[in-house]
Design a protein around this motif. Structure first.
Motif, PDB file in Angstrom:
ATOM      1  N   VAL A  46     -41.828 -34.416 153.582  1.00  0.00           N
ATOM      2  CA  VAL A  46     -40.844 -35.465 152.758  1.00  0.00           C
ATOM      3  C   VAL A  46     -40.241 -34.628 151.745  1.00  0.00           C
ATOM      4  O   VAL A  46     -38.764 -34.833 151.719  1.00  0.00           O
ATOM      5  N   MET A  47     -40.671 -33.914 150.929  1.00  0.00           N
ATOM      6  CA  MET A  47     -40.015 -33.473 149.884  1.00  0.00           C
ATOM      7  C   MET A  47     -39.243 -32.285 150.438  1.00  0.00           C
ATOM      8  O   MET A  47     -37.975 -31.941 149.826  1.00  0.00           O
ATOM      9  N   VAL A  48     -39.530 -31.589 151.417  1.00  0.00           N
ATOM     10  CA  VAL A  48     -38.581 -30.586 152.124  1.00  0.00           C
ATOM     11  C   VAL A  48     -37.186 -31.150 152.685  1.00  0.00           C
ATOM     12  O   VAL A  48     -36.309 -30.696 152.332  1.00  0.00           O
ATOM     13  N   LEU A  49     -37.789 -32.342 153.105  1.00  0.00           N
ATOM     14  CA  LEU A  49     -36.438 -32.845 153.557  1.00  0.00           C
ATOM     15  C   LEU A  49     -35.742 -33.416 152.351  1.00  0.00           C
ATOM     16  O   LEU A  49     -34.394 -33.396 152.333  1.00  0.00           O
ATOM     17  N   SER A  50     -36.086 -34.010 151.524  1.00  0.00           N
ATOM     18  CA  SER A  50     -35.469 -34.452 150.158  1.00  0.00           C
ATOM     19  C   SER A  50     -34.616 -33.154 149.638  1.00  0.00           C
ATOM     20  O   SER A  50     -33.478 -33.355 149.260  1.00  0.00           O
ATOM     21  N   LEU A 100     -45.868 -23.424 146.317  1.00  0.00           N
ATOM     22  CA  LEU A 100     -47.148 -24.332 146.296  1.00  0.00           C
ATOM     23  C   LEU A 100     -47.848 -24.531 147.880  1.00  0.00           C
ATOM     24  O   LEU A 100     -47.137 -25.133 148.718  1.00  0.00           O
ATOM     25  N   PRO A 101     -48.963 -24.524 147.896  1.00  0.00           N
ATOM     26  CA  PRO A 101     -49.464 -24.535 149.302  1.00  0.00           C
ATOM     27  C   PRO A 101     -49.329 -25.957 149.677  1.00  0.00           C
ATOM     28  O   PRO A 101     -49.445 -27.049 149.128  1.00  0.00           O
ATOM     29  N   PHE A 102     -49.347 -25.877 151.140  1.00  0.00           N
ATOM     30  CA  PHE A 102     -49.017 -27.119 151.949  1.00  0.00           C
ATOM     31  C   PHE A 102     -47.517 -27.887 151.631  1.00  0.00           C
ATOM     32  O   PHE A 102     -47.229 -28.587 152.371  1.00  0.00           O
ATOM     33  N   ILE A 103     -47.100 -27.487 150.578  1.00  0.00           N
ATOM     34  CA  ILE A 103     -45.675 -28.406 150.219  1.00  0.00           C
ATOM     35  C   ILE A 103     -44.632 -27.604 150.341  1.00  0.00           C
ATOM     36  O   ILE A 103     -43.588 -27.987 150.643  1.00  0.00           O
ATOM     37  N   SER A 104     -44.410 -26.230 149.756  1.00  0.00           N
ATOM     38  CA  SER A 104     -43.188 -25.560 149.415  1.00  0.00           C
ATOM     39  C   SER A 104     -42.872 -25.326 151.073  1.00  0.00           C
ATOM     40  O   SER A 104     -43.533 -25.296 151.853  1.00  0.00           O
ATOM     41  N   SER A 105     -41.471 -25.207 151.354  1.00  0.00           N
ATOM     42  CA  SER A 105     -40.784 -24.594 152.334  1.00  0.00           C
ATOM     43  C   SER A 105     -41.052 -23.160 152.520  1.00  0.00           C
ATOM     44  O   SER A 105     -41.230 -22.417 151.898  1.00  0.00           O
ATOM     45  N   GLY A 106     -41.664 -22.943 153.825  1.00  0.00           N
ATOM     46  CA  GLY A 106     -41.728 -21.603 154.441  1.00  0.00           C
ATOM     47  C   GLY A 106     -42.737 -21.585 155.409  1.00  0.00           C
ATOM     48  O   GLY A 106     -44.121 -21.994 155.035  1.00  0.00           O
ATOM     49  N   GLY A 107     -42.544 -20.957 156.305  1.00  0.00           N
ATOM     50  CA  GLY A 107     -43.259 -21.059 157.793  1.00  0.00           C
ATOM     51  C   GLY A 107     -44.616 -20.104 157.308  1.00  0.00           C
ATOM     52  O   GLY A 107     -45.664 -20.708 157.846  1.00  0.00           O
ATOM     53  N   SER A 108     -44.477 -18.924 157.081  1.00  0.00           N
ATOM     54  CA  SER A 108     -45.717 -18.194 156.882  1.00  0.00           C
ATOM     55  C   SER A 108     -46.843 -18.900 156.008  1.00  0.00           C
ATOM     56  O   SER A 108     -48.156 -18.756 156.212  1.00  0.00           O
ATOM     57  N   GLY A 149     -22.351 -27.603 156.360  1.00  0.00           N
ATOM     58  CA  GLY A 149     -21.834 -27.841 157.723  1.00  0.00           C
ATOM     59  C   GLY A 149     -23.082 -27.820 158.728  1.00  0.00           C
ATOM     60  O   GLY A 149     -22.793 -28.535 160.034  1.00  0.00           O
ATOM     61  N   ASN A 150     -24.301 -27.948 158.309  1.00  0.00           N
ATOM     62  CA  ASN A 150     -25.514 -28.319 159.161  1.00  0.00           C
ATOM     63  C   ASN A 150     -25.747 -29.623 159.023  1.00  0.00           C
ATOM     64  O   ASN A 150     -25.422 -30.495 158.284  1.00  0.00           O
ATOM     65  N   SER A 151     -26.849 -29.952 159.964  1.00  0.00           N
ATOM     66  CA  SER A 151     -27.626 -31.260 159.970  1.00  0.00           C
ATOM     67  C   SER A 151     -28.245 -31.475 158.535  1.00  0.00           C
ATOM     68  O   SER A 151     -28.827 -30.601 158.199  1.00  0.00           O
ATOM     69  N   GLY A 152     -28.432 -32.667 157.944  1.00  0.00           N
ATOM     70  CA  GLY A 152     -29.209 -32.861 156.967  1.00  0.00           C
ATOM     71  C   GLY A 152     -30.592 -32.602 157.201  1.00  0.00           C
ATOM     72  O   GLY A 152     -31.640 -32.677 156.218  1.00  0.00           O
ATOM     73  N   TYR A 153     -31.176 -32.895 158.455  1.00  0.00           N
ATOM     74  CA  TYR A 153     -32.456 -32.852 158.873  1.00  0.00           C
ATOM     75  C   TYR A 153     -32.964 -31.426 159.266  1.00  0.00           C
ATOM     76  O   TYR A 153     -34.065 -31.236 159.951  1.00  0.00           O
ATOM     77  N   ALA A 154     -32.102 -30.417 158.843  1.00  0.00           N
ATOM     78  CA  ALA A 154     -32.361 -28.797 159.569  1.00  0.00           C
ATOM     79  C   ALA A 154     -33.476 -28.453 158.907  1.00  0.00           C
ATOM     80  O   ALA A 154     -34.518 -27.776 159.436  1.00  0.00           O
ATOM     81  N   GLY A 155     -33.695 -28.888 157.559  1.00  0.00           N
ATOM     82  CA  GLY A 155     -34.975 -28.385 156.840  1.00  0.00           C
ATOM     83  C   GLY A 155     -36.184 -28.987 157.200  1.00  0.00           C
ATOM     84  O   GLY A 155     -37.224 -28.403 157.590  1.00  0.00           O
ATOM     85  N   LEU A 156     -36.005 -30.389 157.538  1.00  0.00           N
ATOM     86  CA  LEU A 156     -37.210 -30.754 158.138  1.00  0.00           C
ATOM     87  C   LEU A 156     -37.703 -30.595 159.446  1.00  0.00           C
ATOM     88  O   LEU A 156     -38.791 -30.293 159.814  1.00  0.00           O
ATOM     89  N   LEU A 157     -36.576 -30.132 160.256  1.00  0.00           N
ATOM     90  CA  LEU A 157     -36.976 -29.787 161.630  1.00  0.00           C
ATOM     91  C   LEU A 157     -37.769 -28.380 161.795  1.00  0.00           C
ATOM     92  O   LEU A 157     -38.572 -27.986 162.231  1.00  0.00           O
ATOM     93  N   ARG A 158     -37.146 -27.504 160.802  1.00  0.00           N
ATOM     94  CA  ARG A 158     -37.700 -26.467 160.623  1.00  0.00           C
ATOM     95  C   ARG A 158     -39.209 -26.293 160.109  1.00  0.00           C
ATOM     96  O   ARG A 158     -40.024 -25.784 160.847  1.00  0.00           O
ATOM     97  N   GLN A 159     -39.447 -26.998 159.041  1.00  0.00           N
ATOM     98  CA  GLN A 159     -40.654 -27.131 158.422  1.00  0.00           C
ATOM     99  C   GLN A 159     -41.653 -27.925 159.475  1.00  0.00           C
ATOM    100  O   GLN A 159     -42.666 -27.522 159.335  1.00  0.00           O
ATOM    101  N   GLY A 160     -41.086 -28.843 160.137  1.00  0.00           N
ATOM    102  CA  GLY A 160     -41.999 -29.594 161.075  1.00  0.00           C
ATOM    103  C   GLY A 160     -42.309 -28.882 162.273  1.00  0.00           C
ATOM    104  O   GLY A 160     -43.402 -28.875 162.814  1.00  0.00           O
TER     105      GLY A 160
END
Length: 482
Positions: free
Chosen positions: A63-67, A373-381, A77-88
């Motif tokens: 939720v916070m990555v999306l926000s 921040l574990p489990f919360i910050s954006s980042g795949g690895s 120029g990207n979708s507003g949900y791009a960050g959520l899709l990547r993290q999801g």
């Protein structure tokens, strides 16, 4: 009747239960204490607790990555949900790794400790090859096929498992210097050295905390533990003094003098926390994520949580990590296997230490150190490694004393409550069962003499009816004659 008499009558009559006027529903507080106490004493508490806390932390992160990424993605120029899709996507991949890690037995990890550590060292070595990528002065990533990977996150997990297997095997010999330093010292120096060569001091400090927790739980003599701590502090001080960037961060933190925009990130983070107040400005209403706060979705996502959800939101995240710490501490005290105890200690120091360092940096209690921040910050690895570590902890929680029986009993109860067994097609319809009441005996057949004896009575009744009929008819005819 008075109230006292009614109470006396209620006490005398044992067959009737009368509610107390002071507590008409009974002693609810004692029942709640008993229920919570039995729940806390459950051997499967750690298993279910890890699942619930992990799911909540991952959900908050999505939720916070999306926000925190929607505004800048729309501006680009990207979708507003791009960050959520990547993290999801990374969360879905991490869920697969979590389930696989939770299903594997602890013996597998003990046997695979050395191969896992070797793979982690090999991946971290690729950072110093042409595949390595430098970001903000830190060379801690590799690029393969257009995708970046941070090997140090997986090296933390491999190091925790390797330390658990090594120290559990050598535990009776840890008082001897040779068995204590070989191969523990070369392996730790190699792992931490490969990370520090990439100028990532924050990750090195987290790995040092991991090693310290594992060695402490393993029972290393205190004199050697203190000597290693002093040597590590001197090494960190030397690495800090020899780096102008690190010295500038520490100077800014100590004196508050920030030439140029060197304090921009920390100042904007504190401003976001201040604007949030008690209840926050509302989910999605942050001002700092509009390009003011660098790394708003990464290292400083805790500031966005404080701005949008307020002090209550930050305390909620802190409470989740506190519960996670209590669960892992409970696992260490309940499990008898030294390998599991040491590995859990290393993983807990990694996840909890990194979380509290991140929150202390954002709140200004430490100088700026780039750790997510574990489990919360954006980042795949980081998310993949953290979820895999959570799967390991769930696998270990399933092996606690009494946990397999409690989990199987609970799953069996759930399965019985939702299962519906269809009848076979060729089965004949079942007849309703007859009542089990005893049949009433048929009356005995009457004898001929009884029938004959009743004959005159019936005849007399018939003659009586005819005589009464004739008398009534005669009376009616006499009335007409009159």
């Amino acid at each position: 009747m008075t109230i006292e008499e009614t109470r006396r009558d209620g006490r005398r009559s044992t067959g009737v239960v009368r509610p107390d006027e002071d507590q008409p529903l009974g002693n609810i507080s004692s029942r709640m204490r008993e229920g919570v106490g039995s729940w806390l004493r459950s051997p499967a508490l750690d298993f279910y607790g890890l699942i619930v806390v992990g799911a909540l932390l991952i959900s908050v992160g999505l939720v916070m990555v999306l926000s925190s990424t929607a505004v800048l993605n729309i501006a680009r120029g990207n979708s507003g949900y791009a960050g959520l899709l990547r993290q999801g996507t990374f969360a879905a991949m991490g869920l697969v790794l979590l389930v696989v890690a939770a299903c594997l037995p602890p013996g597998f990890y003990r046997r695979a400790a050395w191969p896992l550590f070797g793979v982690g060292i090999a991946l971290q070595s690729l950072v110093h090859t042409p595949l390595g990528v430098a970001v903000d002065g830190n060379r801690n990533w590799i690029s393969i096929g257009g995708q970046t990977l941070q090997p140090s996150e997986f090296l933390k997990l491999a190091l925790a498992v390797w330390l658990g297997a090594l120290l559990a095997t050598k535990r009776p010999l840890l008082h001897k210097p040779f068995h204590l330093f070989v191969p523990l010292f070369p392996g730790v120096v190699l792992a931490l050295g490969l990370v520090i060569l990439g100028h990532d001091l924050g990750t090195t400090l987290v790995m040092a905390m991991l090693v310290a927790a594992a060695v402490w739980v393993a029972g290393v003599p205190r004199r050697w533990f203190m000597a290693a701590g002093v040597a590590g502090a001197l090494a960190v001080a030397a690495l800090t003094i020899t780096s102008s960037n690190r010295m500038a961060r520490i100077t800014n933190w100590l004196h508050g003098t920030c030439p140029g925009d060197s304090c921009l990130q920390s100042d904007q983070g504190l401003m976001g926390l201040a604007e949030g107040g008690w209840w926050g400005v509302g989910l999605g209403e942050s001002r700092q994520k509009w390009g003011r706060l660098p790394a708003a979705e990464d290292d400083y996502i805790f500031a966005i949580i404080g701005e949008e959800l307020g002090l209550i939101g930050t305390l909620g995240v802190l409470a989740l990590f506190t519960v996670l710490a209590l669960l892992m501490f409970r696992m260490i005290t309940r499990i008898d296997d030294h390998f599991l105890q040491i590995t859990i200690a290393g993983i807990s120091a990694w996840l909890l230490g990194q979380a509290f360092v991140n929150m202390m940096v954002v709140t200004g209690l430490l100088p700026v150190i780039g750790v997510p921040l574990p489990f919360i910050s954006s980042g795949g690895s980081a998310l993949l490694a953290s979820m895999t570590a959570l799967g390991l902890l769930i696998s270990f929680a399933r092996r606690e004393p009494g946990a397999p029986e409690a989990i199987s009993a609970r799953l069996g109860a759930v399965r019985r409550s939702i299962s519906v067994l269809p009848a076979p097609r060729d089965a004949a319809p079942t007849r309703p069962q007859r009542s089990s009441r005893p049949k009433r005996a048929k009356p005995a057949p009457r004898s001929g003499s009884a029938k004959r004896a009743r004959g005159p009575k019936r005849a007399s009744r018939r003659t009586g009816r005819t005589s009464s009929t004739s008398s009534s008819s005669s009376s009616s005819s006499s009335r007409r004659a009159r």
